[in-house]
Write a protein that holds these residues in place. Structure first.
Motif, PDB file in Angstrom:
ATOM      1  N   ALA A  67       0.816  -1.214   0.000  1.00 33.20           N
ATOM      2  CA  ALA A  67       0.000   0.000   0.000  1.00 33.20           C
ATOM      3  C   ALA A  67       0.850   1.264   0.000  1.00 33.20           C
ATOM      4  CB  ALA A  67      -0.929  -0.001   1.220  1.00 33.20           C
ATOM      5  N   ASN A  81       2.657   4.567  -1.140  1.00 34.86           N
ATOM      6  CA  ASN A  81       2.340   5.554  -2.157  1.00 34.86           C
ATOM      7  C   ASN A  81       3.583   5.885  -2.988  1.00 34.86           C
ATOM      8  OD1 ASN A  81       3.804   7.753  -0.814  1.00 34.86           O
ATOM      9  ND2 ASN A  81       2.109   7.761   0.662  1.00 34.86           N
ATOM     10  N   HIS A 121      -4.640   4.083  -7.958  1.00 30.31           N
ATOM     11  CA  HIS A 121      -5.904   4.217  -7.232  1.00 30.31           C
ATOM     12  C   HIS A 121      -6.625   5.495  -7.651  1.00 30.31           C
ATOM     13  CE1 HIS A 121      -5.515   1.237  -3.690  1.00 30.31           C
ATOM     14  NE2 HIS A 121      -4.861   0.797  -4.743  1.00 30.31           N
ATOM     15  N   THR A 133      -8.384  11.130  -4.977  1.00 23.07           N
ATOM     16  CA  THR A 133      -8.974  11.327  -3.650  1.00 23.07           C
ATOM     17  C   THR A 133      -9.550  12.740  -3.522  1.00 23.07           C
ATOM     18  OG1 THR A 133      -6.928  12.167  -2.670  1.00 23.07           O
ATOM     19  CG2 THR A 133      -7.232   9.770  -2.687  1.00 23.07           C
ATOM     20  N   THR A 162      -1.101   8.907  -4.018  1.00 27.48           N
ATOM     21  CA  THR A 162      -1.293   8.042  -5.183  1.00 27.48           C
ATOM     22  C   THR A 162      -0.616   6.695  -4.952  1.00 27.48           C
ATOM     23  OG1 THR A 162      -1.352   9.971  -6.654  1.00 27.48           O
ATOM     24  CG2 THR A 162      -0.952   7.822  -7.665  1.00 27.48           C
ATOM     25  N   ARG A 197      -1.419   0.494  -8.755  1.00 27.19           N
ATOM     26  CA  ARG A 197      -2.069  -0.824  -8.791  1.00 27.19           C
ATOM     27  C   ARG A 197      -1.253  -1.821  -9.613  1.00 27.19           C
ATOM     28  NH1 ARG A 197      -8.522   0.685  -9.522  1.00 27.19           N
ATOM     29  NH2 ARG A 197      -8.968   0.856  -7.276  1.00 27.19           N
TER      30      ARG A 197
END
Length: 582
Positions: free
Chosen positions: A9, A11, A46, A49, A71, A74
């Motif tokens: 996860a 960024n 992703h 946001t 950010t 993926r």
């Protein structure tokens, strides 16, 4: 273009840091500043946001621009790093006014002649040095090959031989490590002359704009201080290589580096954990001068090179301020002097006949051009002077380029002019009636500087300056109260550091950072931290003096000073800087 592979996860900002690619990240990846912009060229990430939407225009979103700290890839992605740290030339102030001092550098050289021993006198080779006491092994290993060579110079530190040279080269570096910018001077230790200067953005900004952000980074990330140290040591080493190459001298001829910096910068340079600076009672691990081998810290200088850090007073009055006091000769001043160093941190000393009191306040990054909607650092294209006349703004730009943003002096002058013209009320609110203001698409009021190029100062920008003003003015008034002095009794105001280079004294008083009665008493002495670092590089006497100054300065903690919260609130009003005796 850069390729990035996903790792859980994490960024993009975190992934780039692992590659030692540093982006602008004033908020240390908290999604609060909008500076770490990247453009996704290919690959999936992703979704956008809500936080990112606050900082990105519709045009930027359409072009694939994102914030690296928010950010998460993926899969494999290719990106364009729009906010690479250190791009462009920064206008870094390398020096300032130098007072007279005794030239007696700790590192010196003397020419010698070593004759080979005869059969009748089977003495040791090192006897030719005529030196009592132990000699370093590295020097002894050089003796056989240098015997009889001319010229031959023995390099001494405080009179003790540390090396031998045949090229006559003997150099030192004076360094000012600021939270935002770093200045480096290459000095000939034979003559004391500066033969090269460099300045750059502190690469530690990738881990946070201010000292608190970097302290928290170390506290929250195992090995954080090692990352901070590696960033600054690598960049300083690069600067040293550049300066010595330009001067045509070998890098191993650098035998000393003296450093002025705040306590956080010195701790991180020495790889000392920062946690004690970020937890009550907010203490430094050390405040005395530190001398350490350059090799131990990873610098590629002579094997005999040493790093000397100027002593500090407390966690928030560092070696840079002690260096400034040394350069300004506050310890021997017979009048009343207010010394100010205004940057991300606001430090000040009030000296009355050599009796010195100091405090530090969180001035914030506004005057560094950060956390401001159109803010930028002081480089080509930055607006440095602003005046209002005939209902329009008139701008002076660094480098005579088209304006791209406002540096600290431009922001402060906008506020100062706004207060004078009634565009900004005493409470800090922008006027609805002025021709100099309008509203943006969200109905928020702003000052118009250049509509065509999109240069505005928003209500939020004014609030940032207001907080800075309240902090600095309340610090000044607290020190005056401690010494039972009135504002008018200050004889001189000495401003050091990068910020004052582009600033009109009237802006300091007009915006209320300094009481108006002191406007005619303000002078600038340039980068006083660098000046003090040079003096400590070139004089053993000045090193002793710096240590004594650090010992004599009394630190005043503003947060526990009686009535400080009320004083700070009063100092937020813009007219407070124009009145005496708050």
């Amino acid at each position: 273009m850069l390729c990035v592979e996903p790792q859980g996860a994490q960024n993009v900002l975190e992934l780039l840091r692992k590659k030692e690619i540093l982006l602008e990240s004033p908020c240390n990846g908290q999604g609060l500043c909008g500076k770490c912009k990247i453009r996704i060229v290919s690959g999936e990430v992703h979704p956008l946001t809500p936080q990112e939407e606050r900082f990105l225009t519709a045009e930027e979103r359409a072009q694939g621009v994102r914030l690296a700290c928010l950010t998460v890839p993926r899969g494999s992605i290719t990106l364009d790093p729009l906010g690479l740290l250190g791009e462009g030339q920064s206008d870094v102030l390398g020096g300032g006014d130098m007072p007279p001092f005794l030239f007696d550098p700790p590192v010196s050289g003397r020419e010698i002649r070593l004759e080979a021993p005869t059969l009748e006198q089977k003495r040791a080779l090192c006897d030719g040095l005529n030196q009592e006491g132990p000699l370093p092994l590295s020097l002894l290993r050089k003796l056989p090959e240098l015997m009889g060579k001319k010229p031959l110079e023995v390099v001494c530190r405080e009179g003790q031989p540390v090396d031998l040279r045949t090229d006559g080269c003997l150099y030192g570096l004076a360094v000012d490590i600021g939270t935002t910018t770093v200045a480096v001077n290459l000095i000939d230790l034979h003559t004391g002359q500066c033969i090269g200067e460099d300045g750059f953005i502190n690469p530690q900004k990738a881990y946070g704009l201010d000292v608190l952000s970097r302290i928290h980074y170390d506290m929250e990330h195992p090995g954080g201080v090692e990352e901070l140290q590696k960033a600054i040591v690598q960049r300083l080493s690069q600067s040293a290589r550049q300066l010595t190459t330009q001067a045509g001298v070998p890098l191993d001829a650098v035998y000393e580096m003296t450093v002025g910096g705040n306590s956080t910068m010195l701790h991180s340079l020495l790889r000392v954990p920062l946690g004690s600076l970020g937890r009550a009672p907010y203490s430094s691990v050390f405040n005395r001068p530190i001398e350490v081998s350059a090799r131990e810290l990873g610098f590629p200088f002579s094997d005999a090179a040493q790093i000397y850090c100027i002593p500090s007073v407390s966690a928030y009055i560092g070696g840079d301020i002690v260096a400034g006091a040394l350069a300004a000769r506050l310890d021997t001043a017979e009048d009343t002097v207010l010394f100010l160093d205004i940057g991300t941190n606001g430090e000040m000393i009030l000296s009355r006949r050599g009796r010195m009191y100091a405090c530090s306040c969180a001035a914030g990054p506004a005057l560094e051009g950060m956390n401001i909607s159109c803010g930028m650092r002081a480089e080509g294209g930055a607006v440095e002077h602003v005046s209002f006349a005939g209902g329009t703004a008139h701008l002076d730009v660094i480098g005579d380029q088209p304006p791209r943003g406002l540096c600290g002096s431009g922001i402060l002058e906008t506020v100062s002019q706004g207060v004078a013209e009634g565009v900004i009320s005493p409470s800090g609110r922008l006027s609805k009636e002025s021709s100099l203001t309008d509203t943006d698409e969200k109905g928020k009021r702003r000052i118009v500087l250049d509509r065509e190029r999109g240069l505005f100062v928003t209500q939020g920008d004014v609030r940032q300056v207001q907080l800075c003003k309240g902090a600095i003015l309340s610090g000044i008034l607290t020190l005056l109260r401690r010494l039972e002095l009135k504002e008018e009794e200050v004889d001189r105001v000495v401003v050091g550091g990068q910020f004052g280079k582009h600033l009109d004294p009237a802006s300091l008083t007009g915006a209320g950072l300094v009481p108006r009665c002191l406007e005619k008493k303000i002078t600038y002495i340039g980068n006083s931290s660098m000046t003090g670092a040079k003096m400590c590089l070139l004089s053993q006497e000045e090193r002793l003096r710096a240590r004594e100054i650090a010992r004599k300065i009394s630190y005043v903690e503003l947060s526990v000073s009686p009535g400080y919260e009320r004083l700070f609130t009063q100092c937020l009003r813009f007219e407070s800087g124009q009145q005496a005796g708050i």
